[in-house]
Design a protein around this motif. Sequence first.
Motif, PDB file in Angstrom:
ATOM      1  N   ASP A 294      19.302 103.771 -37.091  1.00  0.00           N
ATOM      2  CA  ASP A 294      20.238 103.702 -38.216  1.00  0.00           C
ATOM      3  C   ASP A 294      19.538 104.083 -39.517  1.00  0.00           C
ATOM      4  OD1 ASP A 294      22.380 103.034 -36.622  1.00  0.00           O
ATOM      5  OD2 ASP A 294      22.208 100.886 -36.967  1.00  0.00           O
TER       6      ASP A 294
ATOM      7  N   GLN B 267      22.463 105.126 -42.364  1.00  0.00           N
ATOM      8  CA  GLN B 267      23.724 104.409 -42.210  1.00  0.00           C
ATOM      9  C   GLN B 267      23.530 103.000 -42.754  1.00  0.00           C
ATOM     10  OE1 GLN B 267      26.237 105.056 -38.880  1.00  0.00           O
ATOM     11  NE2 GLN B 267      24.701 106.369 -37.938  1.00  0.00           N
ATOM     12  N   TRP B 268      23.925 102.792 -43.996  1.00  0.00           N
ATOM     13  CA  TRP B 268      23.595 101.566 -44.713  1.00  0.00           C
ATOM     14  C   TRP B 268      24.335 100.338 -44.204  1.00  0.00           C
ATOM     15  CZ3 TRP B 268      19.230 102.580 -46.491  1.00  0.00           C
ATOM     16  CH2 TRP B 268      18.918 103.843 -47.005  1.00  0.00           C
ATOM     17  N   ALA B 269      25.571 100.463 -43.790  1.00  0.00           N
ATOM     18  CA  ALA B 269      26.307  99.295 -43.273  1.00  0.00           C
ATOM     19  C   ALA B 269      25.651  98.752 -41.997  1.00  0.00           C
ATOM     20  CB  ALA B 269      27.780  99.637 -43.051  1.00  0.00           C
ATOM     21  N   PRO B 270      25.358  99.598 -41.005  1.00  0.00           N
ATOM     22  CA  PRO B 270      24.659  99.074 -39.832  1.00  0.00           C
ATOM     23  C   PRO B 270      23.247  98.575 -40.125  1.00  0.00           C
ATOM     24  CG  PRO B 270      25.735 101.134 -39.287  1.00  0.00           C
ATOM     25  CD  PRO B 270      25.837 100.963 -40.775  1.00  0.00           C
TER      26      PRO B 270
ATOM     27  N   LEU C 168      22.244  97.030 -42.832  1.00  0.00           N
ATOM     28  CA  LEU C 168      22.419  95.687 -43.372  1.00  0.00           C
ATOM     29  C   LEU C 168      22.787  94.695 -42.270  1.00  0.00           C
ATOM     30  CD1 LEU C 168      22.536  93.856 -45.855  1.00  0.00           C
ATOM     31  CD2 LEU C 168      24.919  94.554 -46.140  1.00  0.00           C
ATOM     32  N   GLY C 169      23.717  95.089 -41.396  1.00  0.00           N
ATOM     33  CA  GLY C 169      24.110  94.220 -40.283  1.00  0.00           C
ATOM     34  C   GLY C 169      22.952  93.935 -39.337  1.00  0.00           C
TER      35      GLY C 169
ATOM     36  N   TRP D 272      31.523  92.541 -35.053  1.00  0.00           N
ATOM     37  CA  TRP D 272      31.009  93.723 -35.729  1.00  0.00           C
ATOM     38  C   TRP D 272      30.810  94.877 -34.749  1.00  0.00           C
ATOM     39  CZ3 TRP D 272      30.391  96.502 -39.894  1.00  0.00           C
ATOM     40  CH2 TRP D 272      29.406  97.471 -39.948  1.00  0.00           C
TER      41      TRP D 272
ATOM     42  N   LEU E 218      32.098 105.889 -44.142  1.00  0.00           N
ATOM     43  CA  LEU E 218      32.243 104.440 -44.150  1.00  0.00           C
ATOM     44  C   LEU E 218      30.923 103.730 -43.842  1.00  0.00           C
ATOM     45  CD1 LEU E 218      34.282 102.089 -44.382  1.00  0.00           C
ATOM     46  CD2 LEU E 218      34.623 102.293 -41.920  1.00  0.00           C
ATOM     47  N   MET E 219      30.167 104.236 -42.896  1.00  0.00           N
ATOM     48  CA  MET E 219      28.918 103.585 -42.495  1.00  0.00           C
ATOM     49  C   MET E 219      27.807 103.744 -43.520  1.00  0.00           C
ATOM     50  SD  MET E 219      29.316 101.935 -39.828  1.00  0.00           S
ATOM     51  CE  MET E 219      30.647 101.751 -38.701  1.00  0.00           C
ATOM     52  N   THR E 220      27.987 104.673 -44.459  1.00  0.00           N
ATOM     53  CA  THR E 220      26.982 104.862 -45.505  1.00  0.00           C
ATOM     54  C   THR E 220      27.472 104.312 -46.843  1.00  0.00           C
ATOM     55  OG1 THR E 220      27.820 107.063 -46.061  1.00  0.00           O
ATOM     56  CG2 THR E 220      26.071 106.937 -44.393  1.00  0.00           C
ATOM     57  N   PHE E 221      28.543 103.515 -46.818  1.00  0.00           N
ATOM     58  CA  PHE E 221      29.156 102.961 -48.033  1.00  0.00           C
ATOM     59  C   PHE E 221      29.566 104.066 -49.006  1.00  0.00           C
ATOM     60  CE2 PHE E 221      26.391  99.080 -47.159  1.00  0.00           C
ATOM     61  CZ  PHE E 221      27.415  98.375 -46.569  1.00  0.00           C
TER      62      PHE E 221
END
Length: 183
Positions: free
Chosen positions: A28, A33-36, A38-39, A75, A95-98
Amino acid sequence: MGCCSGRCTLIFLCALQLLSALERQIFDFLGFQWAPILGNFLHIIVVILGLFGTIQFRPRYMVVYTIWTALWVTWNIFIICFYLEVGGLSKDTDLMTFNISVHRSWWREHGPGCIRRVLPPSTHGLLDDYMYVSVTGCIVDFQYLEVIHSAIQILLSLIGFVYACYVISVFMEEEDSFSGRNK
């Protein structure tokens, strides 16, 4: 507790979850891919907390781990729906990269068997620093690799949830029986 107890099994499952999450975190990061990212970071922290709770006989930490596994499953179901484009979701959005960058899954261009060709940008008034990439010959499409990663996370989390509930109940029974002897 014996060597093949629920506690030892949960320790093994937490170690597998850590390895799987670290592997996923690396790819990631490569895809920005910033959202994944962070998760995955939160998941790694909570799994370490659950591992610590299991080793140190701390049921409260394990309860946090158990609650997190339910959220983590949710998630990962979202990730699967995103990459399979279920319910109006599109894997081609940012979306996954905000919406910060135009990066995508690392697997999109570097999957097994993929042949990647960088094409120069067209002269239709687009920015000069954007390059177009043509990818052909992939053995497995990138969205299926992302789905496999999420499915593995779901499987490990569900098994971890069951074992954590079992170990918490064993800890609580032992604590109750120990408290009963002191009265």
